[in-house]
Write an enzyme that holds these catalytic residues in place. Structure first.
Site, PDB file in Angstrom:
ATOM      1  N   GLN A   1      -5.214  10.595  -9.929  1.00 40.75           N
ATOM      2  CA  GLN A   1      -3.960  10.696  -9.177  1.00 40.75           C
ATOM      3  C   GLN A   1      -3.192  11.957  -9.603  1.00 40.75           C
ATOM      4  OE1 GLN A   1      -2.689   8.462  -6.722  1.00 40.75           O
ATOM      5  NE2 GLN A   1      -1.314  10.199  -6.444  1.00 40.75           N
TER       6      GLN A   1
ATOM      7  N   HIS B   1      -4.008   7.348 -15.046  1.00 39.44           N
ATOM      8  CA  HIS B   1      -4.546   7.496 -13.678  1.00 39.44           C
ATOM      9  C   HIS B   1      -4.785   8.995 -13.463  1.00 39.44           C
ATOM     10  CE1 HIS B   1      -5.697   6.554  -9.743  1.00 39.44           C
ATOM     11  NE2 HIS B   1      -4.581   6.084  -9.226  1.00 39.44           N
TER      12      HIS B   1
ATOM     13  N   CYS C   1       2.546   7.691  -5.705  1.00 41.14           N
ATOM     14  CA  CYS C   1       1.083   7.583  -5.678  1.00 41.14           C
ATOM     15  C   CYS C   1       0.607   6.627  -4.589  1.00 41.14           C
ATOM     16  CB  CYS C   1       0.569   7.130  -7.039  1.00 41.14           C
ATOM     17  SG  CYS C   1       1.324   5.574  -7.590  1.00 41.14           S
TER      18      CYS C   1
ATOM     19  N   ASP D   1       6.957   5.054  -8.737  1.00 41.64           N
ATOM     20  CA  ASP D   1       5.790   4.180  -8.590  1.00 41.64           C
ATOM     21  C   ASP D   1       6.310   2.750  -8.663  1.00 41.64           C
ATOM     22  OD1 ASP D   1       3.221   3.107  -8.535  1.00 41.64           O
ATOM     23  OD2 ASP D   1       2.737   3.616 -10.612  1.00 41.64           O
TER      24      ASP D   1
ATOM     25  N   ARG E   1     -12.438   1.670 -12.116  1.00 39.29           N
ATOM     26  CA  ARG E   1     -11.027   1.249 -12.137  1.00 39.29           C
ATOM     27  C   ARG E   1     -10.985  -0.059 -12.914  1.00 39.29           C
ATOM     28  NH1 ARG E   1      -6.581   1.071  -7.409  1.00 39.29           N
ATOM     29  NH2 ARG E   1      -6.564   3.223  -8.117  1.00 39.29           N
TER      30      ARG E   1
ATOM     31  N   ARG F   1      -6.135  13.460  -2.859  1.00 39.57           N
ATOM     32  CA  ARG F   1      -7.055  12.686  -3.692  1.00 39.57           C
ATOM     33  C   ARG F   1      -8.494  13.063  -3.344  1.00 39.57           C
ATOM     34  NH1 ARG F   1      -5.450   7.880  -6.022  1.00 39.57           N
ATOM     35  NH2 ARG F   1      -7.535   8.028  -6.955  1.00 39.57           N
TER      36      ARG F   1
END
Ligand code: CP
Ligand code: NVA
Length: 305
Positions: free
Chosen positions: A139, A136, A264, A224, A109, A292
């Protein structure tokens, strides 16, 4: 009679630097495998036995860190995690060539997509993007599994993404549209998704500054945070700009009556989403979070297993 375990995933890549690395066949296989793993996790308990991964986190995480660590353990493997800049003490290319000597894969990340691209370029073990400023993809995998579970079929769905044209929007534009979902993104003027990324979407993507246009006929409404990690300095200014894009009861009602709400997480209630929408029975945010785990297990087996 026992259902046979799916063993072949039509995956042709050793890296998931962005959503573009997974073709439609690979995506479908990963979703199918994830669904099997969700139903019968114990059947996959040894698939990563003796495999070790490096987990690098330049930014905070709850879901990504827990689900990767647990996914690896549940598959019989193990991981070592570190927090802080990937290139704090030495160049990324040197980090990559150290980690490849000790581990079977790298999950990272990072602030900059360039760090992921460099790790992938210099390491001979698989590299997985666990969020960058641009994408991402992990996700998006969980999100399309959640959509498929809810609606049965992805083809012909419309997903409205309301808010900032950010990393999560980019990944949904690439991954969900490739599977037949019309991704309609509505942002304030000046906060649209990256045009070069939008141009690479293989399916239907529309971009507008009118949330009602995106919401019209939508089966899923996604939002988001308005300021992503790394954009904290802009957070106050963005509150005013993004206010008309808050997914509250009024805006949610513009979508189909059976539309689901997606996020998310982490969510900022009172900013991009109202508490009522977050807590509504049509909110599937914790299904996304659960998925996830399952999709990352499938991804790990496909790339390393
Ligand atoms: N959705 C997501 O990636 O959450 P974390 O930032 O907690 O990992
Ligand atoms: N867009 C958000 C997603 C967090 C999971 C961020 O990058 O901070």
């Amino acid at each position: 009679m026992a259902v046979p375990i799916q063993s072949v995933v039509r995956i042709t890549t050793r890296r998931l630097a962005s959503d573009l690395d997974l073709g439609k066949d690979a995506l479908i296989d990963i979703l199918d495998l994830a669904a099997q793993m969700k139903r019968a996790p114990s059947r996959f308990a040894e698939r990563l036995k003796g495999r070790y991964l490096a987990l690098l986190f330049e930014k905070p995480s709850l879901r990504t860190r827990f689900t990767f660590e647990l996914a690896i353990k549940q598959l019989g493997g193990d991981s070592v995690a570190s927090a802080g800049p990937v290139a704090g003490r030495e160049p990324v290319k040197d980090v990559a060539r150290n980690l490849e000597r000790w581990t079977n894969g790298i999950v990272a990340r990072v602030f900059s997509q360039a760090t992921i691209d460099e790790l992938a370029a210099w390491s001979c073990v698989p590299v997985i993007n666990a969020l960058s400023d641009k994408f991402h993809p992990c996700q998006a995998l969980a999100d399309v599994l959640t959509l498929r579970e809810h609606f049965g079929d992805l083809d012909g769905l419309k997903l409205a993404f309301i808010g900032d044209g950010n990393n999560v929007a980019h990944s949904l534009m690439l991954t969900a549209s490739r599977l037949g979902v019309h991704v309609a993104v509505a942002t304030p003027r000046g906060y649209e998704p990256d045009a070069a990324i939008a141009a690479q979407a293989e399916g239907r993507v529309t971009i507008t500054n009118d949330p009602r246009e995106a919401l019209d006929g939508a089966h899923a409404v996604y939002t988001d945070v308005w300021a992503s990690m790394g954009q904290e300095d802009e957070a106050a200014e963005r509150v005013g700009v993004f206010a008309p894009f808050q997914v509250n009861e009024d805006l949610f009602a513009q979508a189909r009556p059976d539309a689901i709400f997606m996020h998310c997480l982490p969510a900022k209630r009172g900013l991009e989403v109202s508490d009522g929408v977050m807590e509504s029975p049509r909110s599937v945010v914790f299904d996304q979070a659960e998925n996830r785990l399952h999709t990352q297990k499938a991804l790990l087996v496909a790339m390393l297993g």
